[in-house]
Design an enzyme around this catalytic site. Structure first.
Site, PDB file in Angstrom:
ATOM      1  N   GLY A   1      -4.025  -8.354  -3.154  1.00  0.00           N
ATOM      2  CA  GLY A   1      -2.728  -9.027  -2.985  1.00  0.00           C
ATOM      3  C   GLY A   1      -1.629  -8.176  -3.589  1.00  0.00           C
ATOM      4  O   GLY A   1      -1.868  -7.389  -4.503  1.00  0.00           O
TER       5      GLY A   1
ATOM      6  N   GLU B   1      -7.179  -4.629   4.132  1.00  0.00           N
ATOM      7  CA  GLU B   1      -6.712  -3.282   4.439  1.00  0.00           C
ATOM      8  C   GLU B   1      -5.966  -3.291   5.774  1.00  0.00           C
ATOM      9  O   GLU B   1      -6.136  -4.217   6.580  1.00  0.00           O
ATOM     10  CB  GLU B   1      -7.914  -2.333   4.561  1.00  0.00           C
ATOM     11  CG  GLU B   1      -8.685  -2.152   3.264  1.00  0.00           C
ATOM     12  CD  GLU B   1      -7.803  -1.631   2.144  1.00  0.00           C
ATOM     13  OE1 GLU B   1      -7.261  -0.518   2.256  1.00  0.00           O
ATOM     14  OE2 GLU B   1      -7.636  -2.354   1.148  1.00  0.00           O
TER      15      GLU B   1
ATOM     16  N   GLU C   1      -5.596   2.983 -11.531  1.00  0.00           N
ATOM     17  CA  GLU C   1      -6.054   1.657 -11.963  1.00  0.00           C
ATOM     18  C   GLU C   1      -6.104   0.668 -10.801  1.00  0.00           C
ATOM     19  O   GLU C   1      -7.004  -0.172 -10.715  1.00  0.00           O
ATOM     20  CB  GLU C   1      -5.113   1.127 -13.054  1.00  0.00           C
ATOM     21  CG  GLU C   1      -5.557  -0.148 -13.705  1.00  0.00           C
ATOM     22  CD  GLU C   1      -6.894  -0.011 -14.408  1.00  0.00           C
ATOM     23  OE1 GLU C   1      -6.950   0.549 -15.500  1.00  0.00           O
ATOM     24  OE2 GLU C   1      -7.922  -0.473 -13.859  1.00  0.00           O
TER      25      GLU C   1
ATOM     26  N   GLY D   1      -8.005  -4.664  -8.139  1.00  0.00           N
ATOM     27  CA  GLY D   1      -6.634  -5.214  -8.136  1.00  0.00           C
ATOM     28  C   GLY D   1      -6.023  -5.196  -9.521  1.00  0.00           C
ATOM     29  O   GLY D   1      -5.871  -4.138 -10.132  1.00  0.00           O
TER      30      GLY D   1
ATOM     31  N   LYS E   1     -14.856   1.745  -3.651  1.00  0.00           N
ATOM     32  CA  LYS E   1     -14.616   1.360  -5.055  1.00  0.00           C
ATOM     33  C   LYS E   1     -15.834   1.652  -5.913  1.00  0.00           C
ATOM     34  O   LYS E   1     -15.721   2.104  -7.055  1.00  0.00           O
ATOM     35  CB  LYS E   1     -14.244  -0.127  -5.127  1.00  0.00           C
ATOM     36  CG  LYS E   1     -12.872  -0.398  -4.515  1.00  0.00           C
ATOM     37  CD  LYS E   1     -12.652  -1.870  -4.243  1.00  0.00           C
ATOM     38  CE  LYS E   1     -11.268  -2.132  -3.686  1.00  0.00           C
ATOM     39  NZ  LYS E   1     -11.132  -3.441  -3.066  1.00  0.00           N
TER      40      LYS E   1
ATOM     41  N   GLY F   1      -2.039 -10.677   2.531  1.00  0.00           N
ATOM     42  CA  GLY F   1      -1.888  -9.293   2.047  1.00  0.00           C
ATOM     43  C   GLY F   1      -3.097  -8.798   1.282  1.00  0.00           C
ATOM     44  O   GLY F   1      -3.003  -7.849   0.506  1.00  0.00           O
TER      45      GLY F   1
HETATM   46  P1  NDP Z   1       0.520  -0.786   4.406  1.00  0.00           P
HETATM   47  O1  NDP Z   1      -0.146  -0.340   5.661  1.00  0.00           O
HETATM   48  O2  NDP Z   1       1.056  -2.166   4.316  1.00  0.00           O
HETATM   49  O3  NDP Z   1       1.749   0.201   4.106  1.00  0.00           O
HETATM   50  C1  NDP Z   1       1.684   1.581   4.316  1.00  0.00           C
HETATM   51  C2  NDP Z   1       3.079   2.215   4.090  1.00  0.00           C
HETATM   52  O4  NDP Z   1       2.921   3.620   4.235  1.00  0.00           O
HETATM   53  C3  NDP Z   1       4.152   1.760   5.057  1.00  0.00           C
HETATM   54  O5  NDP Z   1       5.374   1.556   4.373  1.00  0.00           O
HETATM   55  C4  NDP Z   1       4.314   2.955   6.016  1.00  0.00           C
HETATM   56  O6  NDP Z   1       5.632   3.183   6.455  1.00  0.00           O
HETATM   57  C5  NDP Z   1       3.940   4.108   5.100  1.00  0.00           C
HETATM   58  N1  NDP Z   1       3.419   5.220   5.871  1.00  0.00           N
HETATM   59  C6  NDP Z   1       2.381   5.232   6.722  1.00  0.00           C
HETATM   60  N2  NDP Z   1       2.216   6.441   7.270  1.00  0.00           N
HETATM   61  C7  NDP Z   1       3.207   7.205   6.753  1.00  0.00           C
HETATM   62  C8  NDP Z   1       3.602   8.553   6.944  1.00  0.00           C
HETATM   63  N3  NDP Z   1       2.960   9.339   7.797  1.00  0.00           N
HETATM   64  N4  NDP Z   1       4.664   9.019   6.255  1.00  0.00           N
HETATM   65  C9  NDP Z   1       5.339   8.203   5.425  1.00  0.00           C
HETATM   66  N5  NDP Z   1       5.011   6.916   5.191  1.00  0.00           N
HETATM   67  C10 NDP Z   1       3.961   6.432   5.857  1.00  0.00           C
HETATM   68  O7  NDP Z   1      -0.494  -0.480   3.229  1.00  0.00           O
HETATM   69  P2  NDP Z   1      -0.803  -1.388   1.933  1.00  0.00           P
HETATM   70  O8  NDP Z   1       0.446  -1.569   1.166  1.00  0.00           O
HETATM   71  O9  NDP Z   1      -1.578  -2.587   2.322  1.00  0.00           O
HETATM   72  O10 NDP Z   1      -1.818  -0.453   1.135  1.00  0.00           O
HETATM   73  C11 NDP Z   1      -1.377   0.658   0.412  1.00  0.00           C
HETATM   74  C12 NDP Z   1      -2.531   1.213  -0.425  1.00  0.00           C
HETATM   75  O11 NDP Z   1      -2.875   0.268  -1.416  1.00  0.00           O
HETATM   76  C13 NDP Z   1      -3.825   1.456   0.379  1.00  0.00           C
HETATM   77  O12 NDP Z   1      -4.445   2.618  -0.108  1.00  0.00           O
HETATM   78  C14 NDP Z   1      -4.671   0.233   0.061  1.00  0.00           C
HETATM   79  O13 NDP Z   1      -6.045   0.484   0.184  1.00  0.00           O
HETATM   80  C15 NDP Z   1      -4.282   0.041  -1.385  1.00  0.00           C
HETATM   81  N6  NDP Z   1      -4.554  -1.260  -1.978  1.00  0.00           N
HETATM   82  C16 NDP Z   1      -4.180  -2.410  -1.346  1.00  0.00           C
HETATM   83  C17 NDP Z   1      -4.385  -3.628  -1.947  1.00  0.00           C
HETATM   84  C18 NDP Z   1      -4.020  -4.920  -1.295  1.00  0.00           C
HETATM   85  O14 NDP Z   1      -4.300  -5.974  -1.882  1.00  0.00           O
HETATM   86  N7  NDP Z   1      -3.403  -4.894  -0.139  1.00  0.00           N
HETATM   87  C19 NDP Z   1      -5.012  -3.722  -3.274  1.00  0.00           C
HETATM   88  C20 NDP Z   1      -5.362  -2.450  -3.863  1.00  0.00           C
HETATM   89  C21 NDP Z   1      -5.132  -1.290  -3.218  1.00  0.00           C
HETATM   90  P3  NDP Z   1       6.398   2.161   7.439  1.00  0.00           P
HETATM   91  O15 NDP Z   1       6.645   0.955   6.598  1.00  0.00           O
HETATM   92  O16 NDP Z   1       7.643   2.851   7.844  1.00  0.00           O
HETATM   93  O17 NDP Z   1       5.440   1.893   8.575  1.00  0.00           O
HETATM   94  N1  HSE Z   2      -8.571  -4.909   0.904  1.00  0.00           N
HETATM   95  C1  HSE Z   2      -8.870  -4.877  -0.477  1.00  0.00           C
HETATM   96  C2  HSE Z   2      -9.603  -6.141  -0.840  1.00  0.00           C
HETATM   97  C3  HSE Z   2      -7.623  -4.760  -1.275  1.00  0.00           C
HETATM   98  O1  HSE Z   2      -9.587  -7.097  -0.062  1.00  0.00           O
HETATM   99  O2  HSE Z   2     -10.190  -6.182  -1.924  1.00  0.00           O
HETATM  100  C4  HSE Z   2      -7.868  -4.552  -2.754  1.00  0.00           C
HETATM  101  O3  HSE Z   2      -8.396  -3.303  -3.005  1.00  0.00           O
END
Ligand code: NDP
Ligand code: HSE
Length: 429
Positions: A301, A189, A128, A133, A204, A186
């Site tokens: 976010g 990407e 979802e 979002g 998407k 936040g």
């Molecule tokens: P971040 O880059 O902020 O976080 C990634 C996390 O993954 C970190 O905690 C990192 O660890 C961990 N990580 C990376 N590589 C490894 C590895 N090799 N082994 C174990 N852990 C690992 O990502 P986001 O939280 O921004 O995004 C996460 C997902 O959510 C993505 O697919 C994004 O597209 C999706 N998304 C994001 C949205 C948004 O608004 N930001 C909205 C909807 C979807 P460490 O902390 O130790 O570096």
């Molecule tokens: N980077 C993405 C955006 C996060 O700005 O819409 C939500 O999927």
């Protein structure tokens, strides 16, 4: 009922999910009837200072701890990107865990492989949070609109781009400042190029179109252009002409097949989608029985995304996700459909050229447009000094997309034109 959870990743989204699972446990139990127990959090670097306070025994850098733990029922992938997310997601399914993921990139490229692995393991993939979002658009397409032959999905599906376009238009922020703010909030990407060049919207769209049409959709079928080439002056000219610019993801079905495209689009400022601002998303879905339906909410976010991730965790924990997953052909038994090339789509266009203000320039440009069968609806050029480069804006009548593409290539080769023509399609209400 108790459900054991493991998070893969604790970055922007993972931190918000962990925080809500721990700090709002009672509310979640009261509303869902499920007791959601966080068992492990996999990260890359255990030593990093974290924004969320969790018992130290939860942190791990070894995924085998998770696969081997029989109390873990649901694995939540929040790492992002293709690898190691793909390998870990497949391993989780093979270990008999349900998979929740927010990773649209992974689903758009390897969705079929993940879904096949889930079917084999009799587990579910829930996603979802991958589109829109906090908006429950996957639920709407797979359940609420299941009775519909869906003809069209049009959405603002990238919060970062919508934030940038809104800030540039409403607050006269620069592109660079608005992008930096979106990153700080936040929304963006890890690599924001994926947001601004339209790739994230295309990921998407691949997911939404596959669900809407029950079709096999490859990400490579989508023609993509982003907002990175736009300038303040394009948004200003748009306003002068009564338009607002949005990055739209568009999927349409016709007798000839399906067409899929992502591009900046001018919308009449009175249209509903034109008034979706900031990091909000809106997705319009038109079905043969329901007619047009529109879904609106925070598209990016940490907390809005965590809201959708936790909804999936609850579905997996209640067992509804596995039932839906096994039963719905929309998810796992999709049809091949012909792809209609974007070149064959008709639309009006905004073209901004940077032209040398000398005699005959207009003649060259109109000549090329005329040869391609493109008729001009309006021309805007503010007064300038002879011999200088000036912006020249042409609005076309409805024309074949491919003809405009070819004309722009020819115009850009003219000696009196500097740089590349900026093109924005115009979508009529
Ligand atoms: P971040 O880059 O902020 O976080 C990634 C996390 O993954 C970190 O905690 C990192 O660890 C961990 N990580 C990376 N590589 C490894 C590895 N090799 N082994 C174990 N852990 C690992 O990502 P986001 O939280 O921004 O995004 C996460 C997902 O959510 C993505 O697919 C994004 O597209 C999706 N998304 C994001 C949205 C948004 O608004 N930001 C909205 C909807 C979807 P460490 O902390 O130790 O570096
Ligand atoms: N980077 C993405 C955006 C996060 O700005 O819409 C939500 O999927």
């Amino acid at each position: 009922m108790k459900t054991g959870l493991a998070l893969l990743g604790c970055g922007t989204v993972g931190t918000a999910v962990a925080e809500m699972l721990l700090a709002e446990k009672e509310l979640l139990q009261e509303r869902s009837g499920q007791s959601l127990e966080l068992k492990h959090i996999l990260v890359r670097n255990r030593r990093r200072k974290r924004a969320v306070k969790v018992p130290s025994r939860l942190w791990t850098t070894n995924p085998s701890d998770i696969w081997a733990d029989p109390t873990v029922d649901v694995v939540v992938e929040l790492i992002g990107g293709l690898e190691p997310a793909r390998t870990l997601a497949l391993a989780a399914l093979r270990a008999g865990k349900h998979l929740v993921t927010a990773n649209k990139h992974l689903l758009a490229v390897h969705g079929a492989e993940l879904f096949a692995a889930a079917m084999k393991a009799r587990r579910a993939v829930c996603f979802e949070a991958s589109c829109g979002g906090a908006i429950p658009i996957i639920m709407a397409l797979t359940r609420g609109l299941v009775a519909n032959d869906i003809q069209r999905v049009i959405g603002i599906v990238n919060g970062t781009c919508n934030y940038i376009l809104t800030e540039m238009s409403a607050s006269q922020r620069t592109y660079a400042d608005a992008l930096a703010e979106a990153q700080a909030a936040g929304y963006a990407e890890a690599d924001p190029t994926l947001d601004v060049n339209g790739t994230d919207s295309a990921h998407k769209l691949a997911i939404l179109a596959a669900l809407a049409f029950g079709a096999k959709v490859s990400f490579s079928h989508i023609e993509v252009s982003g907002i990175h080439g736009l300038q303040d002056q394009d948004l200003k000219y748009g306003r002068e002409l009564g338009y607002v610019c949005k990055l739209l993801a568009i999927a349409e079905k016709s007798d000839h097949g399906i067409s899929l495209r992502v591009h900046p689009t001018f919308l009449d400022q009175k249209q509903l989608l034109a008034n979706v601002n900031g990091a909000f998303n809106a997705i319009s879905v038109s079905g043969h029985a329901a007619g047009q339906t529109i879904y609106y909410g925070r598209g990016a976010g940490p907390r809005p995304t965590a809201s959708a991730v936790i909804a999936d965790i609850v579905e997996a924990s209640m067992g509804t996700a596995a039932m839906v997953f096994a039963g719905l052909p929309l998810l796992t038994r999709r049809k091949s459909m012909p792809i209609v090339p974007t070149r064959d789509i008709l639309s009006r266009n905004y073209l901004r050229m940077t032209a040398l203000d000398v005699p005959g320039v207009m003649h060259h440009i109109t000549g090329i447009l005329g040869q391609q069968g493109i008729s001009i609806a309006a021309v805007v050029q503010h007064e300038s000094s002879v011999g200088q480069y000036v912006p020249l804006v042409v609005i076309t009548h409805e024309a074949r997309d491919g003809a405009v593409t070819d004309a722009v290539k020819k115009i850009d080769r003219l000696r009196c034109i500097r740089g590349h023509t900026v093109r924005i399609r115009i979508m009529e209400p």
